[in-house]
Design a protein around this motif. Structure first.
Motif, PDB file in Angstrom:
ATOM      1  N   THR A  55       0.852  -1.191   0.000  1.00  0.00           N
ATOM      2  CA  THR A  55       0.000   0.000   0.000  1.00  0.00           C
ATOM      3  C   THR A  55       0.888   1.241   0.000  1.00  0.00           C
ATOM      4  N   GLY A  56       0.368   2.324  -0.551  1.00  0.00           N
ATOM      5  CA  GLY A  56       1.064   3.614  -0.526  1.00  0.00           C
ATOM      6  C   GLY A  56       0.106   4.670  -0.016  1.00  0.00           C
ATOM      7  N   SER A  57       0.595   5.532   0.865  1.00  0.00           N
ATOM      8  CA  SER A  57      -0.313   6.436   1.569  1.00  0.00           C
ATOM      9  C   SER A  57       0.211   7.862   1.630  1.00  0.00           C
ATOM     10  N   ASP A  58      -0.703   8.780   1.963  1.00  0.00           N
ATOM     11  CA  ASP A  58      -0.334  10.177   2.200  1.00  0.00           C
ATOM     12  C   ASP A  58       0.478  10.353   3.478  1.00  0.00           C
ATOM     13  N   ASP A  59       0.630   9.279   4.284  1.00  0.00           N
ATOM     14  CA  ASP A  59       1.460   9.400   5.493  1.00  0.00           C
ATOM     15  C   ASP A  59       2.952   9.224   5.181  1.00  0.00           C
ATOM     16  N   ALA A  60       3.296   9.229   3.878  1.00  0.00           N
ATOM     17  CA  ALA A  60       4.682   9.149   3.380  1.00  0.00           C
ATOM     18  C   ALA A  60       5.316   7.772   3.564  1.00  0.00           C
ATOM     19  N   THR A  61       4.490   6.751   3.801  1.00  0.00           N
ATOM     20  CA  THR A  61       5.039   5.397   3.907  1.00  0.00           C
ATOM     21  C   THR A  61       4.350   4.448   2.921  1.00  0.00           C
ATOM     22  N   CYS A  62       5.097   3.416   2.560  1.00  0.00           N
ATOM     23  CA  CYS A  62       4.511   2.239   1.904  1.00  0.00           C
ATOM     24  C   CYS A  62       4.577   1.113   2.932  1.00  0.00           C
ATOM     25  N   ARG A  63       3.641   0.204   2.855  1.00  0.00           N
ATOM     26  CA  ARG A  63       3.644  -0.926   3.779  1.00  0.00           C
ATOM     27  C   ARG A  63       3.373  -2.218   3.030  1.00  0.00           C
ATOM     28  N   LEU A  64       3.930  -3.306   3.573  1.00  0.00           N
ATOM     29  CA  LEU A  64       3.699  -4.642   3.025  1.00  0.00           C
ATOM     30  C   LEU A  64       2.862  -5.422   4.033  1.00  0.00           C
ATOM     31  N   PHE A  65       1.729  -5.935   3.586  1.00  0.00           N
ATOM     32  CA  PHE A  65       0.852  -6.749   4.435  1.00  0.00           C
ATOM     33  C   PHE A  65       0.813  -8.169   3.889  1.00  0.00           C
ATOM     34  N   ASP A  66       0.786  -9.140   4.791  1.00  0.00           N
ATOM     35  CA  ASP A  66       0.640 -10.539   4.386  1.00  0.00           C
ATOM     36  C   ASP A  66      -0.782 -10.990   4.704  1.00  0.00           C
ATOM     37  N   ILE A  67      -1.456 -11.565   3.713  1.00  0.00           N
ATOM     38  CA  ILE A  67      -2.854 -11.948   3.881  1.00  0.00           C
ATOM     39  C   ILE A  67      -2.978 -13.168   4.802  1.00  0.00           C
ATOM     40  N   ARG A  68      -2.064 -14.136   4.652  1.00  0.00           N
ATOM     41  CA  ARG A  68      -2.161 -15.352   5.475  1.00  0.00           C
ATOM     42  C   ARG A  68      -1.787 -15.053   6.931  1.00  0.00           C
ATOM     43  N   ALA A  69      -0.767 -14.204   7.122  1.00  0.00           N
ATOM     44  CA  ALA A  69      -0.361 -13.841   8.489  1.00  0.00           C
ATOM     45  C   ALA A  69      -1.300 -12.797   9.072  1.00  0.00           C
ATOM     46  N   ASP A  70      -2.121 -12.184   8.202  1.00  0.00           N
ATOM     47  CA  ASP A  70      -3.142 -11.244   8.653  1.00  0.00           C
ATOM     48  C   ASP A  70      -2.529 -10.012   9.321  1.00  0.00           C
ATOM     49  N   GLN A  71      -1.328  -9.603   8.856  1.00  0.00           N
ATOM     50  CA  GLN A  71      -0.737  -8.409   9.456  1.00  0.00           C
ATOM     51  C   GLN A  71       0.335  -7.747   8.600  1.00  0.00           C
ATOM     52  N   LEU A 106       3.900  -6.629   7.502  1.00  0.00           N
ATOM     53  CA  LEU A 106       5.219  -7.255   7.582  1.00  0.00           C
ATOM     54  C   LEU A 106       6.345  -6.235   7.563  1.00  0.00           C
ATOM     55  N   ALA A 107       6.155  -5.150   6.810  1.00  0.00           N
ATOM     56  CA  ALA A 107       7.265  -4.204   6.645  1.00  0.00           C
ATOM     57  C   ALA A 107       6.730  -2.813   6.355  1.00  0.00           C
ATOM     58  N   LEU A 108       7.555  -1.825   6.687  1.00  0.00           N
ATOM     59  CA  LEU A 108       7.221  -0.424   6.441  1.00  0.00           C
ATOM     60  C   LEU A 108       8.373   0.203   5.668  1.00  0.00           C
ATOM     61  N   TYR A 109       8.044   0.921   4.606  1.00  0.00           N
ATOM     62  CA  TYR A 109       9.061   1.502   3.721  1.00  0.00           C
ATOM     63  C   TYR A 109       8.993   3.023   3.831  1.00  0.00           C
ATOM     64  N   SER A 110       9.957   3.592   4.546  1.00  0.00           N
ATOM     65  CA  SER A 110       9.977   5.042   4.709  1.00  0.00           C
ATOM     66  C   SER A 110      11.405   5.516   4.906  1.00  0.00           C
ATOM     67  N   HIS A 111      11.595   6.818   4.835  1.00  0.00           N
ATOM     68  CA  HIS A 111      12.918   7.420   4.988  1.00  0.00           C
ATOM     69  C   HIS A 111      12.725   8.794   5.602  1.00  0.00           C
ATOM     70  N   ASP A 112      13.689   9.190   6.425  1.00  0.00           N
ATOM     71  CA  ASP A 112      13.575  10.487   7.115  1.00  0.00           C
ATOM     72  C   ASP A 112      13.360  11.651   6.153  1.00  0.00           C
ATOM     73  N   ASN A 113      14.004  11.570   4.966  1.00  0.00           N
ATOM     74  CA  ASN A 113      13.852  12.708   4.053  1.00  0.00           C
ATOM     75  C   ASN A 113      12.719  12.533   3.040  1.00  0.00           C
ATOM     76  N   ILE A 114      11.882  11.496   3.227  1.00  0.00           N
ATOM     77  CA  ILE A 114      10.662  11.399   2.417  1.00  0.00           C
ATOM     78  C   ILE A 114       9.505  11.915   3.276  1.00  0.00           C
ATOM     79  N   ILE A 115       8.965  13.057   2.885  1.00  0.00           N
ATOM     80  CA  ILE A 115       7.889  13.647   3.701  1.00  0.00           C
ATOM     81  C   ILE A 115       6.615  13.860   2.891  1.00  0.00           C
ATOM     82  N   CYS A 116       6.597  13.336   1.650  1.00  0.00           N
ATOM     83  CA  CYS A 116       5.418  13.547   0.804  1.00  0.00           C
ATOM     84  C   CYS A 116       4.662  12.231   0.604  1.00  0.00           C
ATOM     85  N   GLY A 117       3.466  12.342   0.048  1.00  0.00           N
ATOM     86  CA  GLY A 117       2.608  11.176  -0.144  1.00  0.00           C
ATOM     87  C   GLY A 117       3.036  10.301  -1.312  1.00  0.00           C
ATOM     88  N   ILE A 118       2.489   9.091  -1.304  1.00  0.00           N
ATOM     89  CA  ILE A 118       2.733   8.115  -2.374  1.00  0.00           C
ATOM     90  C   ILE A 118       1.468   8.022  -3.217  1.00  0.00           C
TER      91      ILE A 118
END
Length: 340
Positions: free
Chosen positions: A243-259, A261-273
């Motif tokens: 997923t990509g969001s206006d909170d300046a992060t991308c996230r990876l979710f696993d459907i089987r684990a139901d949660q 798994l990872a967050l993709y962000s950087h201190d100097n990324i402050i804009c939306g995806i």
């Protein structure tokens, strides 16, 4: 009123139960599991083609199944079908409403679709006897703007809308077959699973929902983002999604684990995806940002592996070819760029 308060407490209690069950099931983290895997070398892609022809902001693009042709939608009121090898325009389709927000290419290559602030999903046949492109069907039923649409085949298409719903349409009859209701904010993006049994929707309520196309029910809701979700895309094997969001992060979710798994962000990324897509193997994820760049992430390590810089305005859309050999970015600077 007491009953409403009681129900609210019950819902909160159930949410906490689910959260505890998720925690109990999380016996390890992605970070721990990939500790022994080598980090990817820096990804350096070049612009191989620049597709020029739109006269205003490009809002959406989608690759055809042949990995050669793509369709793009711009607020100059045109839908353009491109040959990415030669950069020629195969079709330039004038739209009734120039306020277009999405476009899609049918897997067969016979149709394209578009929609936007007119609340209508318009289907265009590319292979008519006369050789000209014409509207084959206008799917009218949403009470809000059309944010995204994806063909299942030549007969069915799914659309998402600012009216908080998604709809499965029968193209032949123009009728809505199933309406998927459950979000409490505008639905911004959808992604069909590889087996076409389920699809994902990402919305302005900061949640992502997994829907079963066969029974029309929401099977799961994934939360974690702190702002609108603008983009969602299935992992190639269909077991996870980004997923990509206006909170300046991308996230990876696993459907089987139901949660998450990872967050993709950087201190100097402050804009939306605005958009996300995976490489063919799923090891890399491309994400388009409001700061005119496209970041390439190492999915396993959650580290930035490269940056595609070349646009002069917001990267509004992107897509990886079916064969995995190229990625295209579309921008508000009115150009599309093909990279590899």
């Amino acid at each position: 009123m007491a009953s409403i308060d009681q129900l609210r407490q019950e819902v909160d209690a159930l949410k906490n139960k689910i959260r505890d069950a998720r925690k109990a099931a999380a016996d390890t983290t992605l970070n721990e599991m990939v500790a022994g895997i080598d980090t990817i070398a820096r990804i350096q892609m070049r612009t191989r083609r620049t597709l020029r022809g739109h006269l205003a902001k490009i809002y959406a693009m989608h690759w055809a199944g042949d990995s050669r042709h793509l369709v793009s939608a711009s607020q100059d009121g045109k839908l353009i079908v491109w040959d990415s090898y030669s950069t020629n325009k195969v079709h330039a389709i004038p739209l009734r409403s120039s306020w277009v927000m999405t476009c899609a290419y049918a897997p067969s290559g016979s149709f394209v679709a578009s929609g936007g602030l007119d609340n209508i999903c318009s289907i265009y046949g590319l292979k008519t006897r006369e050789g000209n492109v014409k509207v084959t069907r206008e799917l009218n039923g949403h009470t809000g703007y059309l944010s995204c649409c994806r063909f299942m085949d030549d007969h069915q298409i799914i659309s998402s809308s600012g009216d908080t719903t998604c709809t499965l349409w029968d193209i032949e009859s123009g009728a809505a077959k199933t309406t998927f209701e459950g979000h409490s904010g505008d639905v911004m993006s959808l992604s069909l699973s590889p087996d076409q049994r389920t699809f994902l929707s990402g919305a302005c309520d900061a949640s992502c929902k997994l829907w079963d196309i066969r029974d029309g029910m929401c099977k799961n809701t994934f939360v974690g983002h702190e702002s609108d979700i603008n983009a969602v895309n299935f992992f190639p094997n269909g077991n996870a999604f980004a997923t990509g969001s206006d909170d300046a992060t991308c996230r990876l979710f696993d459907i089987r684990a139901d949660q998450e798994l990872a967050l993709y962000s950087h201190d100097n990324i402050i804009c939306g995806i605005t958009s996300v897509d995976f490489s063919k193997s799923g090891r890399l994820m491309c994400a388009g940002y409001d700061d005119f760049t496209c970041n390439v992430w190492d999915v396993l390590k959650a580290e930035r592996a490269g940056v595609l810089a070349g646009h002069d305005n917001r990267v509004s859309c992107l897509g990886v070819t079916t064969d995995g050999l190229a990625v295209t970015t579309g921008s508000w600077d009115s150009f599309l760029k093909v990279w590899n």
